[in-house]
Motif scaffolding. Structure first.
Motif, PDB file in Angstrom:
ATOM      1  N   ASP A 117       0.844  -1.192   0.000  1.00 18.32           N
ATOM      2  CA  ASP A 117       0.000   0.000   0.000  1.00 18.32           C
ATOM      3  C   ASP A 117       0.881   1.244   0.000  1.00 18.32           C
ATOM      4  O   ASP A 117       2.106   1.153  -0.137  1.00 18.32           O
ATOM      5  CB  ASP A 117      -0.962  -0.018   1.195  1.00 18.32           C
ATOM      6  CG  ASP A 117      -0.233  -0.067   2.543  1.00 18.32           C
ATOM      7  OD1 ASP A 117       0.995   0.187   2.566  1.00 18.32           O
ATOM      8  OD2 ASP A 117      -0.886  -0.355   3.558  1.00 18.32           O
ATOM      9  N   ASP A 118       0.262   2.412   0.163  1.00 14.09           N
ATOM     10  CA  ASP A 118       1.010   3.673   0.095  1.00 14.09           C
ATOM     11  C   ASP A 118       2.081   3.778   1.174  1.00 14.09           C
ATOM     12  O   ASP A 118       3.091   4.452   0.994  1.00 14.09           O
ATOM     13  CB  ASP A 118       0.047   4.857   0.218  1.00 14.09           C
ATOM     14  CG  ASP A 118      -0.836   4.991  -1.013  1.00 14.09           C
ATOM     15  OD1 ASP A 118      -0.368   4.614  -2.099  1.00 14.09           O
ATOM     16  OD2 ASP A 118      -1.987   5.440  -0.887  1.00 14.09           O
ATOM     17  N   VAL A 145       2.408  -0.482  -6.170  1.00 17.72           N
ATOM     18  CA  VAL A 145       1.876   0.159  -4.973  1.00 17.72           C
ATOM     19  C   VAL A 145       0.416   0.475  -5.228  1.00 17.72           C
ATOM     20  O   VAL A 145       0.079   1.186  -6.171  1.00 17.72           O
ATOM     21  CB  VAL A 145       2.653   1.454  -4.634  1.00 17.72           C
ATOM     22  CG1 VAL A 145       2.034   2.134  -3.417  1.00 17.72           C
ATOM     23  CG2 VAL A 145       4.124   1.139  -4.385  1.00 17.72           C
ATOM     24  N   GLY A 167      -2.960   2.292  -4.428  1.00 13.17           N
ATOM     25  CA  GLY A 167      -3.406   3.512  -3.766  1.00 13.17           C
ATOM     26  C   GLY A 167      -4.814   3.851  -4.176  1.00 13.17           C
ATOM     27  O   GLY A 167      -5.553   3.043  -4.743  1.00 13.17           O
TER      28      GLY A 167
END
Length: 619
Positions: free
Chosen positions: A318-319, A379, A381
């Protein structure tokens, strides 16, 4: 004053109406789950007593990923279903605290074991100190030789025993601490997950008298699915092929499926079922035409390595950089895919033209072109929030009977639907809501196959064993990854693609190093000459083949000559050693039977003529 009295009267009437509706909670259990390629259909069942009048029945603790537009409630009893509503409850947690509590209990047991070992180590140290403090044998009268020997032997045995027990304790301590650390990491991962609400279904019923009701609640959920997988085993080219049809089932719906009847459907309810519209095709000049990429590759071609399959892997986070377990990684337009493990890692067999579709509930879906990469990290987001949707339905409760199958062994039954197939697992299964894959055996098929070796030495010097299956349509196969086992050894992975319009299904069983092939240029026949306004170039190659196996094989070799793209270039063959030339493609093939340890040679010679002032690129 009159307005105030009127308002009080309205409120009093509404309160009295609300008080007349009895509220009850319906205990339900998931009895059956049909898992689609993308998504799942849940069937819950439960019974409850219903008093006279209106009753608002709540079904709680459901997955937050319920599709509220497709909730179905069926019931048996003397009452009327007035409405069905779906809401999200943001006040309740799912199973997160329960999972953490269970892991904490395991850690506490490990800590007790660690403490016990630490106490044992302390006792050993005290015992060692006591022996050291009393090893001085000197005294007023001294000691005899036998007493001294006996004392030394006693001291030696005691010290060795202490050292041995201390070493064992150290090894046990290390293992227990590693287990504890792994559990603590798992707790941190669970605790870092974003909280999700729970779904609740409210069923409003009306009964003329006290009665009881049997309810069956059916609804689709996201964040679940299955991928077809295969194990292909061949002992030798004279034995049948064993095809083990499997399914990697995953679910991250937030609710465990405990001892449920599991069905696997080849349908995909998320895919549009609307027939596309064929629009007019207006032909224009090339300079006014916009071209789109089109895939001209032939999935059945054996003689072009046009995007060979390979393995791609990566990590999805994730972020904040935290790994995401249970993320779906699917090859666009296929049933091939996988999910990430607890560390956010995945691995998948792909080709360069494939596009990875990376999706996870609560995050925006990404599409990534594979190209020539072997590692693709991403990633995720753009967090999306769940929305509350309320739906209503009306109808009468009706009687319906259901039966649950029982089996002594884990087997599956195939049910043919109008547009899909369903594989029914006869034994109850449990699938936890972790996103981890559960492998389910669907069917094992022992198939008669024809084995054929193919090679393209111009591109790759190895021979590839191809298994050719006939009448394969009866097995309801889907496109998926296949693990290859030949002669008892794992030899790699391939893609089983049953979408081809052919009576024969070709399955590549990998490379066979026991067949040696060498392609070399014959320099004395490689030459260039000029005549008039043209010139000619000649290329000649020798292909050596040897069978090192203990039995005979059938082998087909492919090579090619160039095809002229313009009239000023001409290509002619001078020698192809009894090969077969396909004029349209320029492909030359040699099919041969090679006995054990037999060697043979093939010659390929061709000439290219073109204008003297031009250049062409040859081998």
């Amino acid at each position: 004053m009159k307005k105030i009295m009127f308002l009080v009267l309205i409120i009093t009437v509404e309160v009295s109406q609300c008080q007349s509706v009895t509220k009850k909670v319906l205990p339900t259990k998931i009895e059956e789950v049909t898992v689609y390629i993308n998504g799942a259909q849940i069937i819950r069942k439960g019974s409850i007593s219903i008093p006279q009048g209106e009753t608002l029945i709540k079904v709680k603790g459901l997955s937050p990923f319920v599709n509220p537009k497709s909730i179905s409630v069926k019931a048996t009893g003397m009452f009327v279903i007035l409405s069905v509503n779906h809401k999200l409850n943001y006040l309740n947690e799912l199973r997160k605290n329960k999972q953490v509590d269970s892991l904490i209990l395991v850690i506490e047991k490990l800590e007790f074991k660690i403490s016990t070992i630490q106490n044992s180590q302390e006792v050993l140290r005290e015992k060692h100190s006591l022996l050291n403090a009393n090893k001085d044998l000197s005294g007023d009268n001294g000691v005899s030789i036998s007493e001294l020997s006996e004392a030394v032997k006693f001291y030696e045995n005691q010290i060795l025993d202490i050292k041995k027990k201390s070493l064992e304790n150290s090894l046990d301590m290390k293992q227990l601490k590693e287990e504890k650390q792994a559990l603590e990491n798992q707790i941190n991962m669970i605790s870092s997950r974003k909280e999700q609400p729970t779904s609740e279904i409210f069923i409003k019923v009306k009964s003329a008298k006290n009665t009881s009701g049997e309810f069956e609640i059916s609804y689709p959920v996201k964040n679940a699915g299955w991928f077809p997988k295969y194990d292909i085993r061949v002992e030798n080219v004279e034995s049948p092929l064993l095809l083990e049809y499997k399914a990697d089932v995953y679910q991250n719906t937030g609710v465990d499926w405990d001892n449920i009847t599991l069905q696997l459907s080849t349908a995909d309810p998320n895919q549009s079922g609307v027939l596309p519209n064929l629009k007019p095709w207006y032909l224009n000049y090339e300079r006014n035409t916009v071209f789109r990429d089109r895939d001209y590759s032939n999935p059945n071609a054996l003689y072009y390595d046009n995007n060979a399959y390979r393995v791609v892997s990566g990590v999805l986070t994730d972020d904040s950089g935290e790994p995401l377990p249970g993320v779906n990684v699917v090859i666009k337009g296929t049933t091939r895919g996988t999910t990430t493990d607890l560390e956010g890692r995945y691995q998948l067999t792909v080709s360069g033209d494939d596009i990875l579709v990376i999706s996870y509930v609560g995050f925006e879906t990404q599409e990534v072109k594979v190209g020539n990469r072997s590692n693709i990290d991403a990633v995720l987001g753009g967090v999306t929030e769940l929305q509350e949707v309320v739906v209503s339905g009306y109808g009468y409760g009706g009687a319906r009977s259901f039966s649950k199958p029982k089996a002594e062994t884990i087997t599956t039954s195939t049910i043919q639907k109008t547009t899909s197939f369903v594989f029914k697992v006869d034994d109850p299964y449990s699938v936890k809501t972790t996103g981890e894959k559960l492998t389910v055996d669907i069917k094992n098929h022992q198939l008669e196959a024809k084995y054929q070796y193919y090679a393209i030495p111009k591109i790759d010097p190895d021979a590839f064993l191809i298994s050719q299956l006939t009448d394969w349509g009866q097995f309801n196969l889907l496109e998926g990854e296949a693990n290859l086992f030949f002669e008892g050894t794992f030899v790699g992975t391939t893609i089983l693609d049953p979408k081809a319009f052919s009576d024969t299904l070709d399955i590549s069983l990998g490379r066979d190093k026991s067949i040696t092939i060498e392609r070399e240029a014959i320099q004395e026949f490689t030459k260039m000459r000029s005549f008039g306004s043209n010139k000619a170039e000649t290329r000649s190659f020798k292909i050596k083949i040897r069978n090192e196996k203990d039995y005979g094989i059938n082998l087909t070799i492919f090579d090619q000559i160039p095809i002229p793209a313009i009239n000023q270039i001409t290509v002619s063959t001078e020698e192809i050693s009894d090969g077969i030339l396909e004029e349209r493609t320029g492909i030359i093939s040699w099919e041969m039977d090679l006995m054990s340890r037999q060697q043979t040679e093939k010659i390929l010679t061709y000439e290219v003529k073109y204008p003297k002032y031009e250049k062409v690129v040859l081998e």
